[in-house]
Design an enzyme around this catalytic site. Structure first.
Site, PDB file in Angstrom:
ATOM      1  N   GLY A   1       0.786  -1.230   0.000  1.00  0.00           N
ATOM      2  CA  GLY A   1       0.000   0.000   0.000  1.00  0.00           C
ATOM      3  C   GLY A   1       0.813   1.272   0.000  1.00  0.00           C
ATOM      4  O   GLY A   1       0.255   2.354  -0.183  1.00  0.00           O
TER       5      GLY A   1
ATOM      6  N   CYS B   1     -27.855  -8.714 -17.010  1.00  0.00           N
ATOM      7  CA  CYS B   1     -27.152  -8.445 -18.262  1.00  0.00           C
ATOM      8  C   CYS B   1     -28.064  -8.805 -19.438  1.00  0.00           C
ATOM      9  O   CYS B   1     -28.649  -9.885 -19.483  1.00  0.00           O
ATOM     10  CB  CYS B   1     -25.864  -9.245 -18.323  1.00  0.00           C
ATOM     11  SG  CYS B   1     -25.058  -9.178 -19.934  1.00  0.00           S
TER      12      CYS B   1
ATOM     13  N   CYS C   1     -26.134 -12.028 -21.275  1.00  0.00           N
ATOM     14  CA  CYS C   1     -25.955 -13.350 -20.678  1.00  0.00           C
ATOM     15  C   CYS C   1     -26.914 -13.588 -19.513  1.00  0.00           C
ATOM     16  O   CYS C   1     -26.975 -14.670 -18.972  1.00  0.00           O
ATOM     17  CB  CYS C   1     -24.506 -13.531 -20.219  1.00  0.00           C
ATOM     18  SG  CYS C   1     -24.070 -12.519 -18.803  1.00  0.00           S
TER      19      CYS C   1
ATOM     20  N   CYS D   1     -23.053  -6.805 -18.926  1.00  0.00           N
ATOM     21  CA  CYS D   1     -21.841  -7.082 -18.159  1.00  0.00           C
ATOM     22  C   CYS D   1     -20.744  -6.142 -18.622  1.00  0.00           C
ATOM     23  O   CYS D   1     -20.546  -5.936 -19.826  1.00  0.00           O
ATOM     24  CB  CYS D   1     -21.356  -8.517 -18.408  1.00  0.00           C
ATOM     25  SG  CYS D   1     -22.295  -9.759 -17.543  1.00  0.00           S
TER      26      CYS D   1
ATOM     27  N   CYS E   1     -18.651 -12.410 -19.804  1.00  0.00           N
ATOM     28  CA  CYS E   1     -20.011 -12.379 -20.336  1.00  0.00           C
ATOM     29  C   CYS E   1     -20.144 -13.401 -21.468  1.00  0.00           C
ATOM     30  O   CYS E   1     -21.137 -14.124 -21.555  1.00  0.00           O
ATOM     31  CB  CYS E   1     -20.351 -10.982 -20.837  1.00  0.00           C
ATOM     32  SG  CYS E   1     -22.071 -10.772 -21.357  1.00  0.00           S
TER      33      CYS E   1
END
Lengths: 243, 606
Positions: free
Chosen positions: B54, B264, B267, B288, B294
């Site tokens: 980090g 979606c 899909c 998606c 997808c």
């Protein structure tokens, strides 16, 4: 007839008081002819100012019609568009309130001249006429170019009065415009209504003073508790409620 | 991850090295484009970054043959990691097919001789911009994220110096205050991207502009995340199995984006990050964002995000049931001040706005499209010479309306018909809007710095309008500016002094002079007297009223000050929550207010 008021009522809905309605005027009807002076009398709270404000559309009447015969035809001040009201205010419909309300730091002479030049009068001509009006109301000349905020109550009322009559409207609404004036100045103010305004000018005025009413009114509209009591000729009027 | 040397392990010189890769289409370039020193520098940075999860590690970022902001940090990192055995995937905002992704992929194929794939489970190195794939990554995969802004604290303080000190001291209170303010405003933390996270309980980190949806994937992941910013020459890392915690309050937990009831369109998935797309015929549908996954779902709609790892036991991203919010905030309703029932609902920018936003739910921000509704359904007409006042408390949408009228900001919907233009000026093209602004609309801004260039002379500021309208004769311009100065009562002798040396009242008058310079048909005044002392206020009002009447210009005056409206406006609109709640003659509004809010407003005057 220049103005015909028919069945005009005004109620106020007070949202602060949970929507409680307060009556301002109920079923008022009378008419005014050209050149006529109608005085409105009644105790405090009887609806005198409300009536003037309804005619001026400062209050929007709840019901009824207020037919005003303008130079371009008749309009109903109770229901016509805001723009129509704006068009008649000033040149046709004038209003003198009790208190002066103006942009601060504007000299007295310009306060009086402004409505006239906004109606199209040349600026210097408007100032000249403003000076004449103020002089006729015996406002000291050295105050003409001072700011009205520093004036006494009576001096301010004179400025206000001069401003309202300046454009010579065809219908003039007067809401106790002389209440703070001494008797002598009041007399010159009333004198000015006669001498300055054309004889065809119709006026509706609220006055507390019986002498004034008797002197200038043709007819008297008596209001009590928001209701119209009677409309009488001034000769038949006895001032039971006036001080 | 092998390095370039394996290609020509026995190279004696750079020439030998290049000879060894000549057939790979790398003529003139080192393997994987970057020279070996650069790769070493980048790898040193990567190792440091892994050692201090980090923490932002500086590195000697090289100039790259593409524009900044196109992933120069990500490319340097990827190319320093890649070897010929690697399989490389590049994602740009969820898609493998964008120009940028395709070009980066091609660069790697040509210069590093790697296989490429669009399958997130097949790739050993994935470079990405703004997304983490839906499919769970494994311990033999590295995700390289392109980073535009490295420091999360820059959101709250522009000084990198001060922010570095904050990181050193672990002092993140200012970021917390920003989150607090966010909750006050919206009821939950609604940073739409770059959500600040605390890494390994030590460093606050910007996870790059991934949606909140992806933030939880950083926590205790099996793979290595590398974040690199070429422009800022900094990188940082989240090593496998590191604690990554999004900042949130105990009673206001971190929330991912919600797509209630949406699936979606291709899909049928309901457990993926969806993007709203507009089709050619204007319909809106959800799809998606991760196009590669997808496609897999289109063949197998039941496919788990961890299918390649043999099950669904591994936690990755938000819960799969879209009906379950991520985290809980059960007491939200009680803590929030009661929603104001007097305003209308908000929103028109997405199909869900009206249903889900508005005072009824205590919010003027749409949870789906994040848009804030500043004003809505405002109708009025303005005639020549008329002055329209707009009153309302701050935040009621007055200034937004003024800015739209002055074409300083775009309206989402609606028409403004203006005689000088003929049609809806909001939909005018740039050139026409520019002409309207220059010649037909004058704007007096509330903040002088929005309206005037303070380092220019006062005369220059007014001349700007004339020049924009095509004036090219210096003498004529001077003459016109002088007359405008006289009209607005600014001393002509000061016209060549820098505007910053003028008093506040003079600056306001110069703005008015500028606004009326081309005799516009419409002038918009935004809080014309705010910030001026009382005596100057009166002068400005009087002068403006005189000019307005003389020139018969239609005027819109926006003010929270009822006195200003009373003295200037013929008619008045009262606004609240972005809506017009009452309209009428100004004296009628002041003396006979009908609406409950207007009555309160009028009664509140000191």
């Amino acid at each position: 007839m220049i103005l015909d008021i028919d069945a005009v009522s005004k109620t106020f809905e007070m949202h602060v008081l949970d929507g409680k309605t307060v009556p301002g005027l109920a079923d008022v009807r009378f008419s005014v002819d050209e050149g006529e002076f109608v005085a409105i009398v009644g105790e405090s709270g009887s609806g005198k100012s409300s009536l003037l404000k309804c005619i001026h559309r400062t209050y929007e009447p709840t019901s009824g019609t207020i037919r005003f015969r303008t130079e371009d035809g008749e309009i109903d001040l109770a229901s016509c568009s805001d723009r129509d009201v704006l068009a008649v205010r000033g040149s046709e419909l004038g209003y003198a309130s009790q208190f002066l309300d103006e942009i601060p730091r504007v000299p007295a002479v310009d306060v009086v001249a402004r409505p006239m030049w906004e109606q199209g009068t040349d600026r210097e001509a408007a100032r000249e006429r403003a000076r004449e009006l103020l002089a006729a109301l015996s406002l000291p000349a050295d105050l003409f170019d001072a700011y009205p905020a520093t004036f006494s109550g009576g001096e301010r009322q004179r400025v206000n009065f001069a401003r309202a009559i300046g454009p010579q409207p065809r219908l003039l609404l007067l809401d106790e415009p002389t209440s703070a004036l001494d008797p002598e100045t009041r007399a010159s103010a009333l004198e000015l209504l006669d001498s300055y305004l054309p004889t065809s000018t119709a006026m509706i005025g609220v006055f507390h003073n019986y002498e004034v009413v008797r002197r200038i009114a043709d007819r008297v509209v008596v209001l009590a508790d928001a209701e119209l009591q009677r409309v009488v000729d001034v000769a038949d009027y006895t001032p039971e409620v006036l001080a | 991850m092998t390095d370039g040397r394996s290609v020509a392990a026995d190279a004696e010189s750079v020439d030998d090295l290049l000879e060894g890769v000549r057939d790979d289409g790398l003529a003139g370039y080192n393997y994987a484009y970057l020279d070996e020193h650069t790769k070493r520098e980048v790898r040193r940075g990567v190792l440091k970054a892994i050692a201090l999860p980090g923490h932002q590690v500086p590195f000697a970022s090289r100039e790259m043959p593409l524009a900044r902001g196109w992933g120069t940090g990500g490319i340097q990192t990827s190319l320093s990691l890649l070897g010929p055995e690697d399989t490389f995937k590049v994602i740009d905002q969820g898609s493998d097919e964008s120009v940028n992704a395709a070009n980066i992929r091609r660069l790697a194929t040509r210069t590093a001789d790697v296989e490429t794939t669009t399958d997130a489970t097949e790739a050993s190195v994935i470079q990405t911009r703004h997304r983490i794939p839906e499919e769970v990554l494994d311990d033999d995969q590295i995700l390289v994220l392109q980073v535009p802004i490295t420091d999360p604290l820059r959101r709250v303080d522009g000084s990198d110096d001060a922010n570095r000190r904050r990181h050193a001291h672990g002092n993140y209170s200012k970021m917390w205050v920003a989150l607090y303010e966010n909750v006050v405003e919206y009821g939950e933390i609604k940073l739409s991207s770059r959500y600040p996270v605390l890494v390994d309980d030590r460093y606050l980190m910007d996870p790059s502009p991934i949606p909140r949806w992806d933030v939880s994937k950083l926590d205790d992941a099996d793979n290595l995340f590398l974040f690199a910013a070429g422009r800022e020459a900094r990188m940082y890392a989240v090593p496998p199995h590191t604690d990554v915690e999004p900042l949130a309050f105990e009673d206001r937990q971190f929330q991912v984006e919600r797509f209630s009831e949406q699936a979606c369109a291709y899909c049928g998935s309901e457990d993926t990050f969806l993007t709203e797309v507009e089709t050619d015929d204007g319909d809106r549908r959800y799809a998606c964002n991760d196009t590669a996954f997808c496609e897999k779902r289109q063949t197998d709609s039941e496919l788990s995000k961890a299918h390649h790892r043999g099950g669904t036991d591994h936690a990755w991203g938000p819960p799969t049931d879209p009906g379950v919010p991520y985290g809980t905030d059960g007491d939200r309703e009680e803590r929030r001040p009661a929603a104001d029932a007097s305003g209308g609902d908000y929103g028109q920018s997405c199909g869900d706005c009206v249903e889900h936003t508005g005072p009824a739910v205590g919010d003027n921000q749409c949870p789906v499209c994040d848009s804030v509704v500043a004003c809505a359904d405002v109708d009025f007409e303005l005639h020549d010479g008329e002055v329209l006042g707009i009153v309302g408390e701050s935040g009621s949408g007055k200034s937004s309306l003024a800015e739209m009228l002055a074409l300083d900001s775009d309206a989402t919907a609606g028409d403004v018909r203006y005689d000088a233009y003929g049609g809806n000026m909001l939909s005018a093209d740039y050139r026409a809007q520019h002409e309207l602004q220059n010649e037909h609309i004058g704007m007096v801004h509330q903040h002088v710095q929005d309206g005037l260039e303070l380092s220019f002379s006062g005369g220059g500021n007014v001349a700007e309008k004339l020049l924009a309208a095509g004036w090219r004769h210096y003498g004529d311009i001077r003459e016109r500016v002088e007359s405008l100065f006289r009209e607005t009562e600014v001393p002509v002798s000061r016209m060549d002094d820098a505007t910053e040396t003028y008093s506040g009242g003079m600056q306001r008058r110069v703005q008015i002079a500028k606004a009326i310079a081309n005799d516009p048909g419409l002038v918009v005044l935004d809080e014309p007297t705010t910030g001026l002392d009382v005596s100057v206020q009166a002068r400005v009002l009087d002068m403006f009223r005189r000019l307005q009447r003389e020139q018969d210009v239609a005027t819109v005056v926006v003010s929270h000050d009822l006195d200003v409206i009373r003295l200037l406006a013929d008619r008045t609109l009262v606004m609240r929550h972005g809506r017009v709640i009452e309209t009428g003659l100004t004296d009628r509004i002041m003396e006979d207010p009908h609406h409950e809010y207007t009555q309160t407003l009028i009664n509140s005057v000191l």
